[in-house]
Motif scaffolding. Sequence first.
Motif, PDB file in Angstrom:
ATOM      1  N   ILE A   6      26.375  41.057  41.262  1.00  0.00           N
ATOM      2  CA  ILE A   6      25.491  40.006  40.773  1.00  0.00           C
ATOM      3  C   ILE A   6      26.183  38.659  40.955  1.00  0.00           C
ATOM      4  O   ILE A   6      27.259  38.426  40.400  1.00  0.00           O
ATOM      5  N   ILE A   7      25.572  37.811  41.763  1.00  0.00           N
ATOM      6  CA  ILE A   7      26.061  36.454  41.968  1.00  0.00           C
ATOM      7  C   ILE A   7      25.414  35.596  40.886  1.00  0.00           C
ATOM      8  O   ILE A   7      24.237  35.242  40.964  1.00  0.00           O
ATOM      9  N   LYS A   8      26.182  35.272  39.864  1.00  0.00           N
ATOM     10  CA  LYS A   8      25.658  34.570  38.693  1.00  0.00           C
ATOM     11  C   LYS A   8      25.771  33.065  38.900  1.00  0.00           C
ATOM     12  O   LYS A   8      26.872  32.519  38.979  1.00  0.00           O
ATOM     13  N   THR A   9      24.615  32.396  38.976  1.00  0.00           N
ATOM     14  CA  THR A   9      24.593  30.980  39.317  1.00  0.00           C
ATOM     15  C   THR A   9      24.363  30.074  38.105  1.00  0.00           C
ATOM     16  O   THR A   9      24.113  28.878  38.264  1.00  0.00           O
ATOM     17  N   VAL A  40      30.190  41.199  38.398  1.00  0.00           N
ATOM     18  CA  VAL A  40      29.591  39.878  38.186  1.00  0.00           C
ATOM     19  C   VAL A  40      30.539  38.806  38.708  1.00  0.00           C
ATOM     20  O   VAL A  40      31.698  38.738  38.285  1.00  0.00           O
ATOM     21  N   ALA A  41      30.033  37.996  39.629  1.00  0.00           N
ATOM     22  CA  ALA A  41      30.807  36.865  40.149  1.00  0.00           C
ATOM     23  C   ALA A  41      30.152  35.580  39.657  1.00  0.00           C
ATOM     24  O   ALA A  41      29.045  35.233  40.084  1.00  0.00           O
ATOM     25  N   ASN A  46      32.947  28.456  39.832  1.00  0.00           N
ATOM     26  CA  ASN A  46      33.785  28.391  41.041  1.00  0.00           C
ATOM     27  C   ASN A  46      34.522  29.703  41.317  1.00  0.00           C
ATOM     28  O   ASN A  46      35.636  29.701  41.847  1.00  0.00           O
ATOM     29  N   ILE A  47      33.895  30.831  40.964  1.00  0.00           N
ATOM     30  CA  ILE A  47      34.465  32.143  41.251  1.00  0.00           C
ATOM     31  C   ILE A  47      33.657  32.776  42.388  1.00  0.00           C
ATOM     32  O   ILE A  47      32.584  33.333  42.163  1.00  0.00           O
ATOM     33  N   ILE A  48      34.143  32.636  43.597  1.00  0.00           N
ATOM     34  CA  ILE A  48      33.472  33.188  44.775  1.00  0.00           C
ATOM     35  C   ILE A  48      34.073  34.561  45.064  1.00  0.00           C
ATOM     36  O   ILE A  48      35.298  34.721  45.048  1.00  0.00           O
ATOM     37  N   PRO A  49      33.252  35.584  45.327  1.00  0.00           N
ATOM     38  CA  PRO A  49      33.803  36.926  45.594  1.00  0.00           C
ATOM     39  C   PRO A  49      34.791  36.908  46.756  1.00  0.00           C
ATOM     40  O   PRO A  49      34.539  36.298  47.792  1.00  0.00           O
ATOM     41  N   GLY A  54      33.127  48.243  48.386  1.00  0.00           N
ATOM     42  CA  GLY A  54      32.505  49.045  47.343  1.00  0.00           C
ATOM     43  C   GLY A  54      31.191  48.506  46.842  1.00  0.00           C
ATOM     44  O   GLY A  54      30.608  49.054  45.903  1.00  0.00           O
ATOM     45  N   VAL A  55      30.685  47.428  47.455  1.00  0.00           N
ATOM     46  CA  VAL A  55      29.415  46.829  47.041  1.00  0.00           C
ATOM     47  C   VAL A  55      28.286  47.366  47.921  1.00  0.00           C
ATOM     48  O   VAL A  55      28.373  47.333  49.146  1.00  0.00           O
ATOM     49  N   SER A  56      27.221  47.861  47.280  1.00  0.00           N
ATOM     50  CA  SER A  56      26.089  48.408  48.035  1.00  0.00           C
ATOM     51  C   SER A  56      24.886  47.481  48.037  1.00  0.00           C
ATOM     52  O   SER A  56      23.972  47.635  48.854  1.00  0.00           O
ATOM     53  N   SER A  57      24.842  46.491  47.121  1.00  0.00           N
ATOM     54  CA  SER A  57      23.712  45.576  47.051  1.00  0.00           C
ATOM     55  C   SER A  57      24.130  44.318  46.299  1.00  0.00           C
ATOM     56  O   SER A  57      25.103  44.319  45.548  1.00  0.00           O
ATOM     57  N   ILE A  58      23.368  43.244  46.519  1.00  0.00           N
ATOM     58  CA  ILE A  58      23.690  41.943  45.927  1.00  0.00           C
ATOM     59  C   ILE A  58      22.421  41.325  45.349  1.00  0.00           C
ATOM     60  O   ILE A  58      21.380  41.299  46.010  1.00  0.00           O
TER      61      ILE A  58
END
Length: 215
Positions: A6-9, A40-41, A46-49, A54-58
């Motif tokens: 999850i890219i948390k914006t 969770v990113a 300012n925390i970019i993966p 191991g990630v199957s979906s975003i």
Amino acid sequence: MSKLLIIKTGVSNKSVVKKCGDCDFRIARYAGVTMEDVIVASVYENIIPSSIEGVSSIIITGSPSMVTDSEPWSIATSRWLKSIVQKQIPILGICFGHQLLAQTLGGKVDYHELGEESGKVEIQLTNEGRRDPLLGILPSNFSAYVSHSQTVTKLPKNARVLAKNNFESNHAVSFGNKVWGVQFHPEYPDAPLCESINENSYGGILLRRFLQLAG
């Protein structure tokens, strides 16, 4: 086990967080997975993966920020997304995430000429939407929660509109193979106090279908 990234914006409204949890928690809950199966990113911090091993979906969340503000973290996330979409990992952008995907892939975002759309609205699938593997699981007419004053004003090349209504012409878009954006919020709570999750809610159906397609 492969995980959902999850890219948390940004952070949800305080009253919603207090009653129902923040957007990342609600996405996981509606999608039917535990937080142990989620990474969770917090890109707004300012925390970019650094890796997608191991990630199957975003899933990219909504945000109180505006895409046109061009904040440094938003620009950095856009650059990261541009490299990730080539890897054929299923991606779903929600509200701000939907708009950021559109801009990243060559489209344009700006304030909606009609102002703000908010609350529970009716949305209709297009012919393309009825045939789409993700949106096609929903009925031709469905209701969803929205809260946005910006919109995708120009779609990227080869994007397909999957859902719309009289206010918003790009409520759901396919940006290519395995990449979708929705202007509405599938993770918005149906129950006022979030004491239960309706598994038959359209938002829950959509999120679980997304993870199903991701394998």
